[in-house]
Design an enzyme around this catalytic site. Structure first.
Site, PDB file in Angstrom:
ATOM      1  N   THR A 171      -2.299   0.878   5.570  1.00  0.00           N
ATOM      2  CA  THR A 171      -3.535   1.655   5.621  1.00  0.00           C
ATOM      3  C   THR A 171      -4.502   1.123   4.576  1.00  0.00           C
ATOM      4  O   THR A 171      -4.097   0.797   3.454  1.00  0.00           O
ATOM      5  CB  THR A 171      -3.267   3.155   5.405  1.00  0.00           C
TER       6      THR A 171
ATOM      7  N   HIS B  35      12.786   7.660  -0.799  1.00  0.00           N
ATOM      8  CA  HIS B  35      13.813   7.281  -1.770  1.00  0.00           C
ATOM      9  C   HIS B  35      15.230   7.577  -1.268  1.00  0.00           C
ATOM     10  O   HIS B  35      16.206   7.156  -1.877  1.00  0.00           O
ATOM     11  CB  HIS B  35      13.562   8.027  -3.085  1.00  0.00           C
TER      12      HIS B  35
END
Length: 406
Positions: free
Chosen positions: A317, A369
């Site tokens: 993006t 994560h």
């Protein structure tokens, strides 16, 4: 014969859509395949074409959520096309000078009753009366400004003498696409262990290449040599080096892909769209730039399809086109990572022991994560940085002309 037009399925797993805008009115004559409405699904805005020619009668209002397969309009296929116009209401009163034995015009269906601006529906009147609020003080959000029951429930009595400034407000319903985006963004924050790591990139080597080759590149290929091809190919290289970044969680399993489908965030008329560049690992600089241009045009023109926005393995993006200096982009589920590009600003840096001014871009990698450790996330972003700062060696195999197909 009255043909019932039903809502077609815009894609797998989509069960309802919202009537965003009618492009015709009850009583209009429509041609087959003419766009009669824009409908919002939770993934895209699509046009609804007429299935036959005839006079149309609308069975749903703008803002209505309708199920796939539900009838939204009727088309009288036996009605004659009015002379001189393909999409104007047909029924008109005979003129005074017309002969009495003249054939009667084709009658159009009676239009659905509407309310004038500021008029409250019966249910809304009751609620407003109970609250002691004048309907003139309420702004209606229904068709033609009608005050709906929901408007009446939300209305609040005057809280004192207003000030001298403007105190207007506007209330409008979020589109289905916007509501779905909001739901997905909240779910990402709640359901992933999202972290963001940052780095900076000296863009001077890419500036030098573009300055030298962009004119010849555009004249030969018909597309500009932009930054997106460098970033896309740098990400493809980094995804191969760190395959966990090119992976997703599915229940208790981790799915890793041996291909790189890169989602590119582009701005469309209905908001942010994320079309996918398929098998970016097989594309050249020209291939990436051509695909980015094609997808951006389709998104801008509202022609992008659900299939073209489904199935990416990694997203890029670029907030820099709007002036963003730094951000923490939100993961595009079910993907596990997203790279954020930002604006390029001349900043002082140390190069070869000397302080110099260079065009610098801050880059950010947000990642899940749960399956990507800090080592892999930082390593991935460093690999992207290395490729962008040394593109001739790491992205072009020391053969610029061949890589750009000059």
């Amino acid at each position: 014969m009255a043909l019932e037009m039903k809502v077609p399925s815009p894609g797998e797993s989509i069960t309802e859509v919202e009537i965003a805008q009618w492009l015709v009115e009850t009583g209009d004559y429509v041609e087959k395949d003419q766009a009669i409405a824009e409908v919002d699904s939770d993934k895209a805005t699509l046009e609804l074409p007429a299935e036959a020619s005839g006079i149309i009668t609308l069975m749903a209002e703008e803002g209505d959520a309708v199920a796939v397969g539900q009838v939204v309009c009727l088309i009288d296929t036996d009605a004659a096309k009015p002379e001189g116009s393909a999409s104007t209401p047909v029924a008109e009163a005979p003129k005074a000078e017309e002969k009495k034995d003249a054939p009667a015009p084709v009658a159009a269906p009676v239009k659905t009753e509407t309310y004038a601006t500021g008029t409250a529906s019966p249910a809304a009147k009751k609620v407003l009366a109970e609250k002691g609020i004048d309907a003139a003080e309420v702004k209606g959000t229904g068709r033609d400004g009608r005050i709906t029951k929901a408007d009446a429930i939300d209305a609040k009595p005057s809280m004192g003498t207003p000030g001298l400034g403007s105190r207007g407000e506007e209330r409008k319903k979020l589109s289905m696409l916007r509501r779905k985006v909001a739901e997905r963004l909240v779910s990402v924050k709640n359901e992933t262990a999202m972290l963001t790591t940052f780095n900076e990139v000296d863009m001077q080597p890419i500036f030098n290449l573009r300055s030298q080759y962009k004119e010849d590149f555009k004249s030969k290929h018909g597309v500009s040599l932009g930054f997106m091809s460098f970033f896309t190919l740098a990400c493809v290289r980094a995804l191969k080096l760190f395959p966990s970044v090119n992976s997703m969680i599915d229940g208790k399993e981790m799915i890793s892909y041996n291909f790189q489908d890169i989602s590119i965030a582009v701005s469309g008329p209905k908001g942010l769209m994320v079309p996918v560049i398929r098998n970016a690992e097989n594309l050249s600089f020209r291939g990436v730039e051509s695909e980015v241009k094609r997808l951006a045009i389709r998104a801008r023109d509202g022609q992008i399809t659900v299939d073209e926005m489904t199935g990416g393995t990694f997203t890029i993006t670029n907030g820099g086109v709007f002036g963003s200096m730094l951000s923490t982009p939100i993961i595009n589920p079910p993907q596990s990572a997203i790279l954020g590009m930002h604006n390029i600003v001349e900043r002082p840096i140390v190069r070869d022991g000397q302080i110099v001014v260079a065009p610098i871009m801050y880059v950010a990698l947000s990642y899940d994560h749960r399956i990507i450790d800090g080592k892999e996330s930082v390593g991935f972003l460093v690999a992207v940085k290395e490729a962008l700062e040394n593109p001739e060696e790491l992205l072009m195999n020391n053969d610029v002309a061949k890589s750009l197909e000059m």
